[in-house]
Design a protein around this motif. Structure first.
Motif, short mmCIF file in Angstrom:
data_model
loop_
_atom_site.label_atom_id
_atom_site.label_comp_id
_atom_site.label_asym_id
_atom_site.label_seq_id
_atom_site.Cartn_x
_atom_site.Cartn_y
_atom_site.Cartn_z
N ALA A 62 30.06 51.91 46.09
CA ALA A 62 29.58 51.71 44.73
C ALA A 62 29.31 50.22 44.52
O ALA A 62 30.19 49.40 44.75
CB ALA A 62 30.61 52.21 43.73
N PRO A 63 28.09 49.87 44.11
CA PRO A 63 27.77 48.47 43.89
C PRO A 63 28.24 47.95 42.53
O PRO A 63 28.19 46.76 42.26
CB PRO A 63 26.25 48.44 43.99
CG PRO A 63 25.83 49.80 43.55
CD PRO A 63 26.92 50.73 44.00
N ALA A 116 33.55 49.28 41.61
CA ALA A 116 32.73 48.61 42.61
C ALA A 116 33.53 48.55 43.91
O ALA A 116 34.69 48.18 43.92
CB ALA A 116 32.36 47.21 42.13
N GLY A 117 32.91 48.97 45.00
CA GLY A 117 33.56 48.99 46.30
C GLY A 117 34.07 50.35 46.72
O GLY A 117 34.44 50.54 47.88
N GLN A 156 19.85 36.10 52.51
CA GLN A 156 19.13 36.85 53.54
C GLN A 156 19.93 38.06 54.01
O GLN A 156 19.37 39.06 54.41
CB GLN A 156 18.86 35.93 54.74
CG GLN A 156 18.08 34.70 54.38
CD GLN A 156 16.61 34.85 54.67
OE1 GLN A 156 16.24 35.53 55.60
NE2 GLN A 156 15.79 34.23 53.87
N SER A 157 21.27 37.92 53.99
CA SER A 157 22.13 39.03 54.39
C SER A 157 23.27 39.14 53.39
O SER A 157 23.62 38.16 52.72
CB SER A 157 22.65 38.85 55.81
OG SER A 157 23.46 37.70 55.89
N VAL A 158 23.84 40.35 53.31
CA VAL A 158 24.89 40.62 52.33
C VAL A 158 26.01 41.43 52.97
O VAL A 158 25.80 42.12 53.96
CB VAL A 158 24.34 41.37 51.10
CG1 VAL A 158 23.47 40.46 50.23
CG2 VAL A 158 23.56 42.62 51.50
N ASP A 159 27.18 41.32 52.36
CA ASP A 159 28.35 42.11 52.75
C ASP A 159 28.66 43.09 51.63
O ASP A 159 28.70 42.70 50.45
CB ASP A 159 29.56 41.20 53.00
CG ASP A 159 29.34 40.26 54.17
OD1 ASP A 159 28.73 40.69 55.17
OD2 ASP A 159 29.78 39.11 54.08
N ALA A 160 28.91 44.34 52.00
CA ALA A 160 29.21 45.39 51.02
C ALA A 160 30.38 44.99 50.14
O ALA A 160 31.40 44.49 50.62
CB ALA A 160 29.51 46.70 51.73
N ALA A 161 30.22 45.22 48.83
CA ALA A 161 31.26 45.03 47.83
C ALA A 161 31.76 43.59 47.71
O ALA A 161 32.72 43.33 47.01
CB ALA A 161 32.44 45.98 48.07
#
Length: 173
Positions: A62-63, A116-117, A156-161
């Motif tokens: 869940a974002p 979230a998460g 440019q890049s992302v980590d979940a939660a």
């Protein structure tokens, strides 16, 4: 098609509607501008505005906190409504509805309150890598009429939660 998925009134209306809402990345991966998604429903923002992520991990989370107002039987997409009434659609891949659920495992049921998460969907990356047209995952605000301001991450890049993807200021009532 997706704009009317969310049942109005399910989100808790309590709280300050003008408060900024941070939408986190739903999966680890590379950020993709919505305009570059290989589906006109997303790239032409027919469903709303947002960003997409090309996944490098196997769990969609869940974002944002809210009510899981929709999770497709196939497990390829989910919608969350925040307490402020902002509707967030997470759509895993392009044309993945055609896979009829193969490669997706739903981890929560529709109607659940999520933080979230919270893990929502597990992906079989090996299977999906062979069968899906694309795994690029759009994260869309489907009711942009309720948004005063939208800010997109420039990462440019992302980590979940952990990494933020979008920041929303809802319209004042």
């Amino acid at each position: 098609m997706f704009k009317n998925l969310f049942r109005r009134g399910q989100a808790d209306a309590a709280g300050d509607d003008s408060q900024e809402i941070t939408i986190l990345a739903p999966v680890d991966g590379e950020v993709v501008p919505l305009e570059d998604v290989e589906d006109p429903m997303f790239s032409q923002k027919m469903l709303g505005d947002g960003l997409a992520v090309r996944p490098t991990s196997d769990t969609i989370v869940a974002p944002v906190s809210g009510t899981l107002t929709q999770i497709f039987p196939t497990g390829h997409a989910a919608g969350i409504t925040t307490r402020q009434g902002i509707e967030v659609l997470i759509h895993v891949g392009i044309d993945t509805v055609e896979l009829k659920g193969e490669g997706f495992t739903k981890l929560v049921e529709q109607g659940a309150q999520v933080e979230a998460g919270t893990p929502l969907i597990r992906l079989d990356l090996d299977k999906l890598g062979k069968t899906a047209k694309s795994l690029v995952t759009p994260v869309i605000i489907t009711n942009m009429d309720k948004v005063e301001q939208l800010t997109r991450s420039t990462d440019q890049s992302v980590d979940a939660a952990t990494s933020w993807l979008l920041k929303i200021v809802p319209q004042k009532k």
